[in-house]
Scaffold this active site. Structure first.
Site, PDB file in Angstrom:
ATOM      1  N   ILE A  65       0.855  -1.262  -0.042  1.00 57.01           N
ATOM      2  CA  ILE A  65       0.003  -0.070  -0.128  1.00 57.01           C
ATOM      3  C   ILE A  65       0.861   1.221  -0.108  1.00 57.01           C
ATOM      4  CG2 ILE A  65      -1.933   1.216   1.284  1.00 57.01           C
ATOM      5  CD1 ILE A  65      -2.198  -1.481   2.909  1.00 57.01           C
ATOM      6  N   CYS A  66       0.508   2.221  -0.808  1.00 59.92           N
ATOM      7  CA  CYS A  66       1.430   3.634  -0.886  1.00 59.92           C
ATOM      8  C   CYS A  66       0.496   4.367  -0.109  1.00 59.92           C
ATOM      9  CB  CYS A  66       1.341   3.995  -2.256  1.00 59.92           C
ATOM     10  SG  CYS A  66       2.156   5.686  -2.426  1.00 59.92           S
ATOM     11  N   LEU A  67       0.799   4.641   0.916  1.00 60.20           N
ATOM     12  CA  LEU A  67       0.236   5.633   2.078  1.00 60.20           C
ATOM     13  C   LEU A  67       1.205   6.026   2.888  1.00 60.20           C
ATOM     14  CD1 LEU A  67      -2.857   6.226   2.793  1.00 60.20           C
ATOM     15  CD2 LEU A  67      -2.582   4.355   4.612  1.00 60.20           C
TER      16      LEU A  67
END
Lengths: 153, 392
Positions: free
Chosen positions: A88-90
């Site tokens: 996840i790109c967070l």
């Protein structure tokens, strides 16, 4: 094993997650490792993921809460900020992590990410390109993947 | 509600001393800390009203004085959640202040004077307050301080300050507010008043409005309403001038000075008091009209304490309302340290003023990060504030 010296914070967070779960989110610790959580997030309404049940794994590293939890989608999902390995790109999972954040707030942020894909900060280049060039079609693909892989069956 | 001095202060001091050995510029500060004894426990607060009045804050505060001698160079970031903070009683820390205690008051505007004032061997009898390193030159490590408590004998509730039209005298405005006072005293209202040395306030235009003083008697939760006929015709001033302080922030459109003179010796025999020194709280405000019309809105910009010849600026701490250790409930998320979620929070981050951690986690955090857990602003200082219930 690792459960013997579990920090109070993790025990408390776990208790609160179980006693007052956030809407659309469930997280329960694994029996043999209390730092490993099985997570389920319901696809938010009015998103391409509506109706889907997404499984994730969440792991609290030794440094937690000074370091962010490690979270990954186990269910396949068509989303510009989630790659095919479920990563996840967070920002709050990376440089914007703060020890004031919790398992609950992390999962709520991921739920919000499903409602608001951000193709300008992509993890999956192809999906992001698709999203920017033809959003309607990309949304259709996301709905299709939700039906195919996240039907909860 | 009282305060208990941090029991681990010895550790902190030792730690500080050790670090200090290579930080000479700040050494005097720490030696100062070692030198003066912790004040004896203060008497129990007795200003809570008998009736329940959830919004009534005690006129007490936690003050943190910093040594920056300039009152204008403190760069306090705009508090992002001020509005949400109102339900909490105003626990304050203050920063910055210049220390001009009577025996060492010369040349208070010179930075170097501070050093000589607090030089270990030439120091005057220490004031019963705490002096912290100046924020103007942040040290290369994050300091961890323990707050001292000073008591605020008079407190104007800043959110209650209003300016209303005098119906009997058109165009004239009257001031009203709620305040607490532990002793009898007086309130002085000035307009366009300039702060002079030693917390004196002088009106720039005495012809327009001579400062007016009203006596009051002690009591908490008192409502002050300026009597009809004593108001000011603000038409004399430009709206623009009323809506902001002077560029140097020494002249404010509205200045209210609440002063108590009578002190109860019995409660203050812990330290020597200059009986001629008034105890003042000064509230500085600007007057705004939305879209240039309608009634004036009062916006309090700053509150200052002048106690025993020391000037403190009051700043609210965010999150302190939920931190009272005595009724600490192990399961109340508002009161626990955001990091360990176990201990009551007792440490605030400066300059952002987020009271969010316990001291142990604050120490641990320093090794990991330089960012406030709440807002991610860089941490310049940590200040430990122990709160406890009862007669401390």
């Amino acid at each position: 094993m690792a459960n013997s010296n579990l920090p109070r914070r993790i025990i408390k967070e776990t208790q609160r997650l179980l006693s007052e779960p956030a809407p659309g989110i469930s997280a329960s610790p694994s029996e043999d490792n209390m730092r490993y959580f099985n997570v389920m997030i319901l696809g938010p309404t009015q998103s391409p993921y509506e109706g889907g049940v997404f499984k994730l794994e969440l792991f609290l590293p030794e440094e937690y809460p000074m370091a962010a939890p490690k979270v990954r989608f186990l269910t396949k999902i068509y989303h510009p900020n989630i790659d095919k390995l479920g990563r996840i790109c967070l920002d709050i999972l990376k440089d914007k992590w703060s020890p004031a954040l919790q398992i609950r707030t992390v999962l709520l942020s991921i739920q919000a990410l499903l409602s608001a894909p951000n193709p300008d900060d992509p993890l999956s280049e192809n999906i992001a390109k698709h999203w920017k060039s033809n959003e309607a079609e990309a949304v259709e693909t996301a709905k299709e993947w939700t039906r195919l892989y996240a039907s909860g069956a | 509600m009282g305060i208990s001095w941090s029991s681990n202060s010895t550790n902190t001091n030792t730690h500080r001393r050790r670090r200090n050995s290579y930080l000479n510029p700040h050494q005097h500060l720490h030696q100062h800390q070692h030198q003066h004894p912790y004040p004896p426990h203060l008497p129990p607060p007795y200003y809570y009203p008998p009736h329940s009045h959830s919004h009534l804050p005690p006129p007490q505060g936690y003050y943190y004085t910093s040594s920056n001698p300039s009152t204008t160079s403190y760069m306090a970031p705009p508090p992002p959640q001020q509005q949400q903070q109102t339900p909490h009683p105003p626990f304050y820390f203050s920063s910055p202040s210049f220390s001009s205690s009577s025996s060492s008051s010369s040349n208070i505007n010179n930075n170097n004077t501070y050093n000589s004032n607090y030089a270990p061997n030439s120091m005057p009898p220490p004031p019963p307050f705490y002096a912290a390193p100046p924020p103007i030159t942040p040290p290369p490590y994050v300091d961890h301080l323990t707050a001292k408590k000073i008591r605020n004998d008079v407190n104007l509730h800043k959110h209650t300050l209003r300016l209303q039209l005098d119906h009997l005298n058109p165009d004239h405005h009257l001031v009203s507010f709620v305040f607490d006072a532990l002793f009898d005293g007086s309130i002085t209202i000035s307009y366009m008043a300039k702060e002079e040395e030693k917390c004196r306030f002088v009106p720039l235009y005495p012809d327009a409005f001579e400062p007016i003083t009203f006596p009051f008697q002690k009591g908490v939760g008192q409502k002050f309403c300026q009597p009809s006929g004593t108001g000011i015709d603000l038409g004399f001033f430009e709206l623009d001038d009323l809506s902001k302080p002077s560029p140097d922030e020494d002249v404010f459109p509205l200045v209210i000075c609440a002063e108590t003179r009578v002190r109860d010796d019995e409660t203050h025999d812990d330290y020597v008091l200059d009986s001629s020194s008034p105890h003042m709280q000064i509230t500085q405000a600007v007057l705004e009209k939305s879209n240039g019309s309608g009634p004036f809105q009062v916006k309090v910009v700053r509150q200052i304490l002048w106690i025993d010849n020391v000037r403190y600026e009051l700043r609210e701490l965010y999150g302190i309302g939920g931190s009272a250790a005595a009724d600490f409930d192990d399961n109340d998320p508002g009161k626990e340290c955001v990091i360990c979620m176990t201990e009551p929070k007792d440490t605030a981050v400066l300059p952002c003023r987020h009271m969010c951690m316990c001291s142990e986690c604050a120490k641990a955090l320093r090794h990991q990060s330089n960012k406030c857990p709440i807002c991610r602003q860089p941490i310049e200082e940590l200040i430990e504030i122990k709160i406890s219930n009862g007669d401390q």
